[in-house]
Scaffold this active site. Structure first.
Site, PDB file in Angstrom:
ATOM      1  CG  ASN A  91      -1.810  -1.214   1.276  1.00 35.30           C
ATOM      2  OD1 ASN A  91      -2.300  -1.667   0.258  1.00 35.30           O
ATOM      3  ND2 ASN A  91      -2.021  -1.749   2.461  1.00 35.30           N
TER       4      ASN A  91
ATOM      5  N   GLY B 116      -4.333   2.978   1.108  1.00 31.19           N
ATOM      6  CA  GLY B 116      -4.625   2.164   2.281  1.00 31.19           C
ATOM      7  C   GLY B 116      -3.465   1.984   3.240  1.00 31.19           C
TER       8      GLY B 116
ATOM      9  CG  HIS C 143       4.201  -2.229   5.510  1.00 30.61           C
ATOM     10  ND1 HIS C 143       4.038  -0.857   5.624  1.00 30.61           N
ATOM     11  CD2 HIS C 143       2.960  -2.751   5.573  1.00 30.61           C
ATOM     12  CE1 HIS C 143       2.756  -0.573   5.766  1.00 30.61           C
ATOM     13  NE2 HIS C 143       2.072  -1.702   5.730  1.00 30.61           N
TER      14      HIS C 143
ATOM     15  CG  HIS D 249       0.327  -6.226   3.728  1.00 33.49           C
ATOM     16  ND1 HIS D 249      -0.251  -6.259   4.974  1.00 33.49           N
ATOM     17  CD2 HIS D 249       0.504  -4.926   3.427  1.00 33.49           C
ATOM     18  CE1 HIS D 249      -0.420  -5.022   5.411  1.00 33.49           C
ATOM     19  NE2 HIS D 249       0.037  -4.189   4.484  1.00 33.49           N
TER      20      HIS D 249
END
Length: 113
Positions: free
Chosen positions: A86, A92, A99, A101
């Site tokens: 994001n 978001g 980072h 996910h």
């Protein structure tokens, strides 16, 4: 960039369920998982978001993606997985530290969000 929860995790001030660590990256289980396997992979270098990465970060960005691959293999995601990064408020992003996910161990639908 101001200090974030990820900075505190990198310094060991906040405990996490660590999955992987090397000199440049850290991977740990998300505390609010959106899939049976949900792991965050972060650089130890504080970069607030992908838009803030520079040409000097090129090798680190490649290393992050290879770390994603390594972690996914380590946790047994042989049928596939989704990688999400994001960027910014509209994207978001809720923590101002770059980072990725890793989401897996279930069928992902499309389109997301």
């Amino acid at each position: 960039m101001s200090d974030t929860i990820f900075g505190k995790i990198i310094r060991g001030e906040i405990p996490v369920d660590l999955v992987y660590e090397d000199d440049l990256t850290l991977a740990f289980k998300d505390i609010n998982p959106q899939a049976p396997i949900h792991i965050l992979v972060i650089p130890k270098k504080p970069i607030s978001k992908l838009d803030e990465a520079t040409i000097e970060d090129q090798a680190l960005l490649g290393h992050l993606l290879l770390s994603v691959k390594k972690v996914a293999q380590q946790v047994g995601l042989s049928n596939g997985y989704r990688v999400v990064c994001n960027n910014g408020v509209d994207g978001g992003q809720t923590v101002d530290h770059l980072h990725f996910h890793i989401l897996g161990d279930r069928l992902m639908s499309w389109p997301p969000g």
